[in-house]
Design a protein around this motif. Structure first.
Motif, PDB file in Angstrom:
ATOM      1  N   ARG A 180      26.705  11.853   9.997  1.00 62.52           N
ATOM      2  CA  ARG A 180      27.867  12.094  10.852  1.00 62.52           C
ATOM      3  C   ARG A 180      27.859  11.287  12.145  1.00 62.52           C
ATOM      4  O   ARG A 180      28.867  11.203  12.840  1.00 62.52           O
ATOM      5  N   LYS A 181      26.724  10.670  12.486  1.00 65.79           N
ATOM      6  CA  LYS A 181      26.674   9.855  13.701  1.00 65.79           C
ATOM      7  C   LYS A 181      27.655   8.686  13.614  1.00 65.79           C
ATOM      8  O   LYS A 181      28.208   8.260  14.620  1.00 65.79           O
ATOM      9  N   ASN A 182      27.862   8.171  12.393  1.00 62.71           N
ATOM     10  CA  ASN A 182      28.736   7.007  12.210  1.00 62.71           C
ATOM     11  C   ASN A 182      29.844   7.260  11.191  1.00 62.71           C
ATOM     12  O   ASN A 182      30.447   6.313  10.684  1.00 62.71           O
ATOM     13  N   THR A 183      30.107   8.527  10.898  1.00 62.37           N
ATOM     14  CA  THR A 183      31.102   8.863   9.879  1.00 62.37           C
ATOM     15  C   THR A 183      32.004   9.977  10.376  1.00 62.37           C
ATOM     16  O   THR A 183      31.528  10.971  10.927  1.00 62.37           O
ATOM     17  N   GLY A 184      33.312   9.826  10.182  1.00 60.46           N
ATOM     18  CA  GLY A 184      34.267  10.852  10.584  1.00 60.46           C
ATOM     19  C   GLY A 184      34.117  12.109   9.747  1.00 60.46           C
ATOM     20  O   GLY A 184      33.719  12.053   8.576  1.00 60.46           O
ATOM     21  N   VAL A 185      34.451  13.242  10.326  1.00 64.79           N
ATOM     22  CA  VAL A 185      34.213  14.518   9.663  1.00 64.79           C
ATOM     23  C   VAL A 185      35.101  14.689   8.427  1.00 64.79           C
ATOM     24  O   VAL A 185      34.662  15.281   7.425  1.00 64.79           O
ATOM     25  N   ALA A 187      36.481  12.267   6.301  1.00 61.79           N
ATOM     26  CA  ALA A 187      36.007  11.425   5.199  1.00 61.79           C
ATOM     27  C   ALA A 187      34.693  11.956   4.641  1.00 61.79           C
ATOM     28  O   ALA A 187      34.497  12.028   3.417  1.00 61.79           O
ATOM     29  N   TYR A 188      33.790  12.333   5.530  1.00 60.82           N
ATOM     30  CA  TYR A 188      32.485  12.856   5.105  1.00 60.82           C
ATOM     31  C   TYR A 188      32.643  14.150   4.320  1.00 60.82           C
ATOM     32  O   TYR A 188      32.083  14.304   3.227  1.00 60.82           O
ATOM     33  N   SER A 189      33.412  15.096   4.858  1.00 59.77           N
ATOM     34  CA  SER A 189      33.519  16.419   4.242  1.00 59.77           C
ATOM     35  C   SER A 189      34.241  16.373   2.904  1.00 59.77           C
ATOM     36  O   SER A 189      33.801  17.006   1.930  1.00 59.77           O
ATOM     37  N   VAL A 190      35.358  15.633   2.819  1.00 55.92           N
ATOM     38  CA  VAL A 190      36.111  15.551   1.561  1.00 55.92           C
ATOM     39  C   VAL A 190      35.238  14.966   0.459  1.00 55.92           C
ATOM     40  O   VAL A 190      35.173  15.515  -0.658  1.00 55.92           O
ATOM     41  N   PHE A 191      34.571  13.863   0.758  1.00 53.54           N
ATOM     42  CA  PHE A 191      33.714  13.209  -0.243  1.00 53.54           C
ATOM     43  C   PHE A 191      32.563  14.134  -0.638  1.00 53.54           C
ATOM     44  O   PHE A 191      32.239  14.298  -1.818  1.00 53.54           O
ATOM     45  N   SER A 192      31.942  14.780   0.350  1.00 54.16           N
ATOM     46  CA  SER A 192      30.808  15.660   0.088  1.00 54.16           C
ATOM     47  C   SER A 192      31.215  16.872  -0.739  1.00 54.16           C
ATOM     48  O   SER A 192      30.536  17.239  -1.714  1.00 54.16           O
ATOM     49  N   TYR A 193      32.342  17.507  -0.383  1.00 51.33           N
ATOM     50  CA  TYR A 193      32.780  18.709  -1.098  1.00 51.33           C
ATOM     51  C   TYR A 193      33.220  18.380  -2.524  1.00 51.33           C
ATOM     52  O   TYR A 193      32.944  19.149  -3.458  1.00 51.33           O
ATOM     53  N   LEU A 241      27.840  18.602  13.834  1.00 53.76           N
ATOM     54  CA  LEU A 241      26.618  17.832  13.576  1.00 53.76           C
ATOM     55  C   LEU A 241      26.617  16.467  14.255  1.00 53.76           C
ATOM     56  O   LEU A 241      25.572  15.826  14.349  1.00 53.76           O
ATOM     57  N   LYS A 242      27.770  16.023  14.722  1.00 54.57           N
ATOM     58  CA  LYS A 242      27.824  14.764  15.463  1.00 54.57           C
ATOM     59  C   LYS A 242      27.197  14.909  16.849  1.00 54.57           C
ATOM     60  O   LYS A 242      26.704  13.946  17.429  1.00 54.57           O
ATOM     61  N   ASP A 243      27.205  16.148  17.382  1.00 58.99           N
ATOM     62  CA  ASP A 243      26.744  16.385  18.750  1.00 58.99           C
ATOM     63  C   ASP A 243      25.508  17.262  18.860  1.00 58.99           C
ATOM     64  O   ASP A 243      24.807  17.212  19.870  1.00 58.99           O
TER      65      ASP A 243
END
Length: 301
Positions: A180-185, A187-193, A241-243
């Protein structure tokens, strides 16, 4: 600078609190569902991914980011989806062999794994107050489920599955923290779920579990798990998780049994036994030490 940092920390704590409150509804919805556990988990993540999909499709920035994923990002996100699916599978399987309370207590050990993974893989420093708060909160969880521990071979196997699932979900959050440091929430969440739902679908089919024929209340439970428990809870954790660290998220999740007990009392009319109340108090003490001691110490300086 200290005031800004403290203000940001308080905002993260507030978001984490509401995320845990939303996640606390999970057990209520699962209890209302008549579907097999893997199927419940599958629809939970599928509906979550579908609900978040428009925010990916209709946002040029999110589409661009999704299309720009490199091989390493794709591998990390698919791995996080696999870990989430494995966590659900192991945890739900543990419930076939051991009690709900015993399983829940052992799954709540994830902060210990998070502290270990963070130290080993990310070189994170471990504060003595963090360890103390973590152990106190876990002790509170143990008090809640103490009466359900059993010494049988089958129960022991279930307990080992539950404990292993705690290690797996803490790895899921660790990967999320790094990715998540370099990925938007979104895009990350949709792909992960979607990845996790795909793995769970395979597991459900192999296990020959039915995917349809459920009553309306069960489908409403799937929607509740998706929109309230996952988007309101786990998605918020992905956002944070980004922060903040995966350990902090895992510690926050220790408050889930507290919220679940309160909701079960209000919605299902279940009573809160003295042992449960004592466990709730102990958990809150541990969480207070973990989260608020650094803020008090910082203001003191």
């Amino acid at each position: 600078m200290r005031c800004i940092k403290t203000s940001s920390g308080v905002k993260n704590y507030i978001a984490l609190f509401f995320g845990v409150a939303a996640l606390s509804t999970s057990a209520i919805f699962v209890k209302l569902s008549t579907a097999p556990s893997p199927v419940t988990a599958f629809y939970r993540l599928l509906f979550t991914a579908l609900a978040l999909l428009p925010f990916l499709v209709f946002s040029e920035r999110n589409r661009r980011e999704f299309a720009s994923f490199d091989r390493r990002q794709v591998s990390s996100i698919v791995l996080s989806g696999l870990l989430l699916a494995v966590h659900y599978t192991m945890w739900f399987e543990s419930l076939r062999f051991t009690s709900v309370s015993s399983s829940t207590v052992l799954v709540s050990m994830q902060p210990l794994f998070s502290l270990l993974w963070g130290f080993l893989f990310l070189g994170e420093k471990v504060r003595p107050s963090a360890v103390a708060g973590c152990l106190i909160a876990i002790a509170g969880s143990a008090v809640i489920g103490w009466g359900d521990f059993a010494v049988r071979s089958a129960a022991l196997f279930g307990d080992l599955l539950a404990l292993s699932s705690a290690g797996v979900i803490s790895l899921y959050f660790l990967i999320g923290q790094v990715t998540r440091k370099n990925t938007g929430v979104i895009a990350y969440s949709v792909f992960s779920y979607f990845s996790s739902a795909a793995f769970l679908l395979v597991y459900a089919l192999v296990s020959k579990n039915p995917l349809s024929g459920f009553p309306a209340l069960t489908w409403c439970s799937f929607l509740g798990l998706a929109f309230l428990s996952t988007i309101g809870g786990q998605f918020v954790f992905n956002l944070l998780l980004k922060d903040i660290s995966a350990t902090m998220v895992s510690m926050g999740i220790l408050g889930e049994p507290v919220g679940t007990c309160i909701l079960a009392f209000l919605i299902l009319k279940e009573t809160i036994a003295p042992r449960q109340f004592a466990g709730i108090v102990i958990i809150m003490l541990g969480l207070s030490l973990y989260f608020f001691y650094p803020l008090v110490k910082e203001r003191g300086h």
